[in-house]
Each structure stands twice: as C-alpha cells, then as structure tokens.
Design an enzyme around this catalytic site. Sequence first.
Site: not given
Ligand code: CAA
Ligand code: FAD
Length: 379
Positions: A363
């Site tokens: 996340e």
């Molecule tokens: N809510 C709504 N809109 C938002 C927002 C928010 N919290 N934050 C930004 N936005 C909007 C921005 O205003 C922008 O809109 P406009 O284009 O209209 O200006 C748009 O979204 C894009 O925003 P950014 O330019 O900031 O986007 P970015 O490409 O630079 O990415 C980021 C921002 C915060 C790095 C985002 O890519 C991010 O959160 N990355 C991490 C991904 C992540 O958390 N993955 C989790 C997968 S789920 C998971 O992991 C589940 C699990 O384990 C159980």
């Molecule tokens: P990368 O993005 O390749 O990152 C590698 C390293 O580089 C990290 O330390 C990161 O912080 C760093 N990094 C990357 N970009 C930057 C930057 N701009 N500046 C500084 N540091 C940076 N995803 C879903 O969609 N749904 C799920 O339900 C879900 N469940 C998950 C469950 C598990 C057990 C795992 C392992 C992952 C899950 N994910 C899920 C995916 C998870 O959200 C991603 O693994 C996570 O967001 C990181 O992406 P990545 O693994 O590609 O790492």
Amino acid sequence: MEFQLTKLQKLIRKATRELTEKEFKPIAQEIDETGNFPKENVEKLKKYNLLGMNIPKEYGGAGADDLSYVIAVEEISRYCATTGVILSAHNSLACWPIYYYGNDYQKEKFLVPLAKGEKLGAFALTEPNAGSDAGNQSTTAIKDGNKWIINGTKIFITNGGAADIYIVFASTKKELGAKGISAFIIERNTPGFKIGKIENKMGIRGSATAELIFDNVIIPEENLLGKENKGFKIALKTLDGGRIGIAAQALGIAQGAFDETIKYIKQREQFGRPIAKFQSIQFTIAEMKTKLEAARTLVYNAALKKMNYHDYSLEAAMAKYYASDIAMEITRKAVQLHGGYGYTKEYDVERMMRDAKITEIYEGTTEIQKMVIAANILK
Ligand code: CAA
Ligand code: FAD
C-alpha cells in the site's frame, strides 16, 4: 493513553480480542508454516460480521464506524497478521471503492454480497512495471460496443488466489498516461481470467498473494467503476483509506510482540533474577511502549479524520509510515529480548518480526508515504 472510545468501539475491541485469542492465535503458526489461505478464519470473519463491517447496513454491511474497523484490524493482527490483511484488503480496497464510487446496480450486484461476507474481494493495481509508479499501467481495457476487453498481468495481489470480486485498474487511453486509467469490477469466473503464481513469502504467508492474468477478458460496460479515465484518482483515494487499515495492522503486530515480551521478561531469569529487573531492559520496554502509543494516536486520528469526512491523505500516510516503522523496530526488539528462544518458532515473536516487514512495503512503501506527506505539506 486512552482514546475516548464509544460503547460500541469498546465492544468491538472486546469481541475481536476474544475471537483472536480463541480462534486465530492457536492456528497462526500453522498458517505461517503451511502458507495455506485460512478459509476457516474468513468464515469466522463472516460470522462476526467483520467482512464489510464499515459499510452501511442498507448495503449488507454492519454499519460500524471507521475507528471500530481499525480496532478490529488491530486486534486481529496482534496474533494473526495474515487474517488482518485479508480483512483490510477486503474492506478498504474492495468494498469501499464500490460503496464510494459505484452506482446502484454495482452496489446491489457486487457490494451487497461482499459486505455480507458471501464473497471475498481484492484490489489489483500493481504490475511487474507499475509498483510505486502505479500510474504506469500496461494492462489495457479496450471498448468494443457495450463491452470492455481486458488484457494484461497484475502481480502481488492480496486475496488474489481466493477472491470472487476484483477491482482492476487498466489503461483506457494510453497516450494520457495516469490520466487515462479506468477502474473495473471483474468477477473471478469470467472467461480468460486466470490466477497465476501464488507467492511464497517471508511473512503474512497465508494471504494468497497472487498473479492475475487477463487474456481477452470480456466484461460488460456496466462493470466500469466511476468515470472512464478517472481510475487513477479512484486508486489513490482508495489507498488513502487502505493505508489506515495497514497502519492498524502494523500497530496490532507491534502490540502483540510487546505483550509477548512483557510476559517473557517477567518469567525469564538470568543472573539470579527476572531479566525485567535489568535497567537496560526496562529502558527498552519504556521506548517500545512510548512508540506504540504514539503510533496508536496517529492511526486512530487518521480513522477519526476519515470518519468525519475530512481529507485524510496526510494523516493516513503519516500513520502508515510511523506505525510500520515502529512495528519493525518493536518486533526486532521483542526477538532480542527473547534471546535465542526468540529466534525459534516456539515463540510468536519470530513470526511477528517477519510479518511486520511487509507493512513498510505494501500500500505504498515508506518512501512513497514520505512523498505523499511532503506533497501534502508543500501543496
Ligand atoms: N486522492 C485522489 N486524487 C489524488 C490523490 C489522492 N490521495 N493523490 C493525488 N491525486 C491526484 C493528483 O491531484 C493528480 O491529479 P491531476 O492529474 O488532476 O492533477 C493525480 O491524482 C496524479 O497524482 P500525482 O501526479 O501525484 O501521481 P504520481 O504518478 O506522481 O504518483 C504516488 C503519486 C503517490 C507516488 C502514487 O503513484 C502512489 O501512491 N504509488 C504507490 C502505489 C501503491 O500504494 N500501491 C499499493 C497497491 S495496493 C496494495 O499494496 C494492497 C495491499 O498490500 C494489501
Ligand atoms: P518498487 O516500486 O520497484 O520499489 C523498489 C524500491 O524503490 C522501494 O524501496 C521503493 O520505496 C523505492 N522507490 C521507488 N520509487 C521511488 C522514488 N520515487 N523515490 C524514492 N524511492 C523510490 N498491490 C496491489 O495492487 N494489490 C494488492 O493487494 C497488493 N498486495 C501486496 C501484498 C504483498 C505481500 C506484496 C509484497 C505486495 C503487494 N502489492 C499489492 C504490491 C505493493 O503495493 C508493491 O509491492 C509496492 O507498492 C512497491 O512496489 P514494487 O514492489 O514494484 O517496488
């Protein structure tokens, strides 16, 4: 410190603590060792109305508030972080976006069975080349009359191997990048949708983290969630809430490790006295307790902000960053204070340390939380 919890919040704390001690704690080690998805725990979550607990009753949920939900995830994660994340992904990442962005048809067809716990949900954003840079989606959705055709691969999807309903993000207008992403609801039995590899993980080993493969998957146009090309905002807004759930999971893991440590240091004797008598150990538990309560304040505060309909992106990111950081630190110290025994599978702290690590990664990694915090401050 004590937050002023309502009667209901206290009741939920008591019920989920008892459920965890009685049902989840005894099999947590077995789940960790086998890596099997704990269907029996999901049945218990359903029986206790925890699946969909924070969705209003009119849509099949229990109508609980966000702080009650956080307390439930925290309590369950004290002894079974696998079950904690199954609950968090289902509620925060599958039920919530349909509740918030779905139309009446989607709520009736998909949210009601999810919120009743009859079906399990998952959220599929991550791809091999779209992790932290989640806007860089390769999965595509092409409109064909009144249908969408989906192609691509998602990885690391929690509940992926076990869910029935998936929120899936795909590029619908490639040239627009993140502004050309849409969100879809896809059912498991749709032809062309396959579950790929199930990951063999360091921790939360039973959560069925799966690869999802979409090979010409055809879905009706009614399955578009929210507006076309507005999917990235749906993903980010959903993750704001999800991060509070993961912060609660981290808090629960840390609390579990702390509780086990206090028990242990009182009974373990060296140099003729319980090790709890040594000042260095007392200082360590003082630090652990202080950080635990600081994390709890951030996590509950984020939940209260969400509950009161304020913007909670900043609070959620701070809670997730800090709670996951201290979960890692506290579980590491818990193993240290258990000495050699802490390194064995006879004690829960070994599993807790491995479980804690993921809370710094999924996340949004710690680095991504810091980016979100800074962006909120500087905007
Ligand atoms: N809510 C709504 N809109 C938002 C927002 C928010 N919290 N934050 C930004 N936005 C909007 C921005 O205003 C922008 O809109 P406009 O284009 O209209 O200006 C748009 O979204 C894009 O925003 P950014 O330019 O900031 O986007 P970015 O490409 O630079 O990415 C980021 C921002 C915060 C790095 C985002 O890519 C991010 O959160 N990355 C991490 C991904 C992540 O958390 N993955 C989790 C997968 S789920 C998971 O992991 C589940 C699990 O384990 C159980
Ligand atoms: P990368 O993005 O390749 O990152 C590698 C390293 O580089 C990290 O330390 C990161 O912080 C760093 N990094 C990357 N970009 C930057 C930057 N701009 N500046 C500084 N540091 C940076 N995803 C879903 O969609 N749904 C799920 O339900 C879900 N469940 C998950 C469950 C598990 C057990 C795992 C392992 C992952 C899950 N994910 C899920 C995916 C998870 O959200 C991603 O693994 C996570 O967001 C990181 O992406 P990545 O693994 O590609 O790492």
